[in-house]
Design a protein around this motif. Structure first.
Motif, short mmCIF file in Angstrom:
data_model
loop_
_atom_site.label_atom_id
_atom_site.label_comp_id
_atom_site.label_asym_id
_atom_site.label_seq_id
_atom_site.Cartn_x
_atom_site.Cartn_y
_atom_site.Cartn_z
N PRO A 73 46.49 35.20 47.30
CA PRO A 73 45.13 34.87 46.86
C PRO A 73 44.45 33.86 47.78
N HIS A 74 43.12 33.86 47.71
CA HIS A 74 42.26 32.84 48.31
C HIS A 74 42.35 32.80 49.84
N THR A 75 42.56 33.94 50.46
CA THR A 75 42.55 33.98 51.92
C THR A 75 41.13 33.96 52.48
N GLY A 76 40.15 34.31 51.67
CA GLY A 76 38.79 34.55 52.17
C GLY A 76 38.68 36.01 52.55
N LEU A 77 37.46 36.54 52.48
CA LEU A 77 37.27 37.97 52.64
C LEU A 77 37.68 38.49 54.01
N ILE A 78 37.31 37.79 55.06
CA ILE A 78 37.57 38.32 56.41
C ILE A 78 39.07 38.44 56.65
N GLU A 79 39.82 37.40 56.32
CA GLU A 79 41.28 37.47 56.47
C GLU A 79 41.86 38.55 55.58
N PHE A 80 41.31 38.69 54.38
CA PHE A 80 41.77 39.72 53.46
C PHE A 80 41.59 41.11 54.06
N LEU A 81 40.41 41.39 54.60
CA LEU A 81 40.14 42.70 55.19
C LEU A 81 41.05 42.97 56.38
N CYS A 82 41.26 41.95 57.20
CA CYS A 82 42.16 42.12 58.35
C CYS A 82 43.58 42.46 57.88
N SER A 83 44.01 41.86 56.78
CA SER A 83 45.33 42.15 56.24
C SER A 83 45.42 43.58 55.72
N VAL A 84 44.38 44.03 55.01
CA VAL A 84 44.40 45.38 54.44
C VAL A 84 44.51 46.43 55.54
N VAL A 85 43.73 46.28 56.62
CA VAL A 85 43.70 47.33 57.64
C VAL A 85 44.92 47.28 58.57
N ASP A 319 38.66 46.39 40.95
CA ASP A 319 39.06 46.45 42.35
C ASP A 319 40.53 46.89 42.39
N SER A 320 41.26 46.54 43.45
CA SER A 320 42.60 47.12 43.62
C SER A 320 43.69 46.08 43.42
N TYR A 321 44.93 46.57 43.47
CA TYR A 321 46.06 45.66 43.39
C TYR A 321 46.22 44.82 44.64
N SER A 322 45.50 45.13 45.70
CA SER A 322 45.53 44.26 46.87
C SER A 322 44.74 42.99 46.61
N SER A 323 43.85 43.01 45.58
CA SER A 323 42.93 41.90 45.36
C SER A 323 42.83 41.49 43.89
N ASN A 324 43.86 41.81 43.11
CA ASN A 324 43.83 41.45 41.70
C ASN A 324 45.26 41.28 41.20
N TRP A 325 45.39 40.54 40.14
CA TRP A 325 46.71 40.31 39.56
C TRP A 325 47.13 41.45 38.64
N GLN A 326 46.16 42.23 38.17
CA GLN A 326 46.42 43.34 37.26
C GLN A 326 45.24 44.29 37.31
N LEU A 327 45.38 45.47 36.70
CA LEU A 327 44.29 46.45 36.61
C LEU A 327 43.92 46.57 35.14
N SER A 328 43.16 45.62 34.66
CA SER A 328 42.85 45.51 33.23
C SER A 328 41.40 45.11 33.03
N ILE A 329 40.62 45.98 32.41
CA ILE A 329 39.24 45.63 32.08
C ILE A 329 39.21 44.51 31.05
N ALA A 330 40.18 44.48 30.15
CA ALA A 330 40.25 43.38 29.18
C ALA A 330 40.35 42.03 29.90
N LYS A 331 41.14 41.96 30.97
CA LYS A 331 41.26 40.71 31.73
C LYS A 331 39.98 40.38 32.48
N GLU A 332 39.21 41.42 32.87
CA GLU A 332 37.91 41.15 33.49
C GLU A 332 36.96 40.53 32.46
N ILE A 333 36.99 41.06 31.23
CA ILE A 333 36.17 40.49 30.16
C ILE A 333 36.59 39.04 29.90
N GLU A 334 37.89 38.80 29.85
CA GLU A 334 38.41 37.45 29.61
C GLU A 334 37.89 36.48 30.67
#
Length: 391
Positions: A73-85, A319-334
């Motif tokens: 977490p908290h890499t910042g978007l640019i570092e995150f994108l570089c990691s994904v690709v 979003d995806s598991y690359s950028s979230n702790w879980q895939l839960s709309i309930a957790k997004e509401i929380e």
């Protein structure tokens, strides 16, 4: 006909709450009524929490599920994108196992429809067997005009793979080409996508980082680091002197419904401009919030109050598991309730149910408890940290 009867602390019907009531569905899962306990009679199943229609996840990247816990977490978007690709060293077996587990997690968590991004056809086999409805967004990457037609043809072949399944699967699922983001699509590629998506639902990632606007205003900024991975020494995009949304949204004029994803750094003046452009040019804008992904990557929250002020149509995504702790709309509401406690509970639940169904154009079947619908039933605990599928 046999009926199933459900009671909980509260029932949310897609629009509003009901207390002290019983939800009734028929043996096929089709909604029948919400009635008083006296009218319901016997054999009522009792639960703690909130009964709601099946939840709608309007933005996910199922094919990236193998990146769970890989990017911190908290890499910042640019570092995150570089990691994904650059993180490509995963076997097909590992990728498929992760996709299967993530699809099951979403279904078990009460999610009944997903707007899912993919650059590949890796998710096809899992989706063929899935009980979730899928709006497949085949995401195009194409940095230069010179490669535009070649790249579009490649992604059209990927999209065709999703359409090789016949029968009820095709009736209940859709596939469209979509641009990835303003920092990865050339002008000619935007033009071709506009031509190929008349009247369709599409999406693109919007203003996730201040560098996106800087790229179009000056041609410089932090995205140059990402471009180097793709062998580009400078920005391939025209310098417009405008923000990214003002630079790219005018490529569309073909009656599309356009999901703007994230919008983390979208200023109020751009919200006003985008809504006016869409109204004038026959487009429909949908603003998709993925607050936990914003917190995971940038530790920021989207400008929800501004979007609400301008009566934007808001929906939720994981979003995806690359950028979230879980895939839960309930957790997004929380998370929204934690960071924006002044927003009415009913409003956020509408974003998660009927708004998502309307945006994905499945409101005749999903999103609310109304006669003739089979929206599924989710049970959400009172803290919004857990949801489960009941029907």
């Amino acid at each position: 006909m046999n009926y199933r009867k459900f009671k909980a602390d509260r029932i949310f019907d897609g629009y509003q709450f009901h207390q002290g009531k019983v939800l009734i569905i028929d043996e096929d899962g089709i909604f029948d009524n919400i009635v008083s306990e006296e009218e319901a009679g016997e054999n009522v199943q009792q639960f703690q929490g909130i009964l709601a229609p099946g939840l709608i996840n309007c933005h996910c990247h199922l094919e990236l599920s193998h990146l769970k816990d890989v990017i911190p977490p908290h890499t910042g978007l640019i570092e995150f994108l570089c990691s994904v690709v650059t993180k490509r060293d995963f076997s097909p077996e590992v990728i498929q196992e992760a996709i299967t587990a993530a699809e099951k997690e979403m279904y078990d968590n009460g999610i009944v429809a997903v707007g899912d991004i993919g650059n590949t056809a890796d998710t096809v086999d899992v989706k063929r067997k899935s009980q979730i409805r899928w709006q497949n967004f085949v995401e195009v990457l194409s940095f230069t005009d010179e490669k535009a037609e070649e790249n579009i043809e490649h992604y059209r072949k990927v999209a065709a793979t999703f359409n090789t399944v016949h029968g009820s699967w095709i009736m209940d699922n859709r596939t469209s080409l979509v641009p990835h983001a303003p920092y990865s699509i050339s002008p000619k590629t935007f033009k071709l996508i506009n031509q190929l998506t008349a009247g369709q639902i599409i999406s693109f990632h919007n203003q996730e980082h201040p560098a996106e606007d800087e790229l179009y205003k000056t041609g410089g900024g932090e995205y140059l680091k990402l471009f180097k991975i793709f062998g580009l020494d400078q920005s391939p995009f025209p310098v417009t002197g405008k923000s990214s949304i003002r630079s790219v949204l005018p490529h569309f004029n073909n009656g599309q419904t356009i999901f703007l994803i994230h919008n983390t750094f979208m200023p109020e003046e751009d919200v006003t401009w985008a809504n006016e452009y869409a109204t004038t040019n026959g487009l429909k804008l949908v603003y998709c919030l993925c607050i936990n992904a914003n917190l995971y990557i940038e530790n920021k929250v989207p400008p929800i109050d501004i979007l609400m002020k301008h009566n934007c149509q808001i929906v939720l995504g994981t979003d995806s598991y690359s950028s979230n702790w879980q895939l839960s709309i309930a957790k997004e509401i929380e998370a929204i309730r934690k960071h924006f406690p002044h927003i009415p509970e009913e409003t956020i639940l509408q974003w998660a149910t009927i708004n998502g169904a309307k945006a994905l154009q499945w409101e005749k079947k999903l999103g609310s408890f109304e006669k003739g619908k089979k929206p599924g039933i989710s049970l959400i605990n009172m803290g919004y940290s857990i949801s489960t599928k009941l029907s």
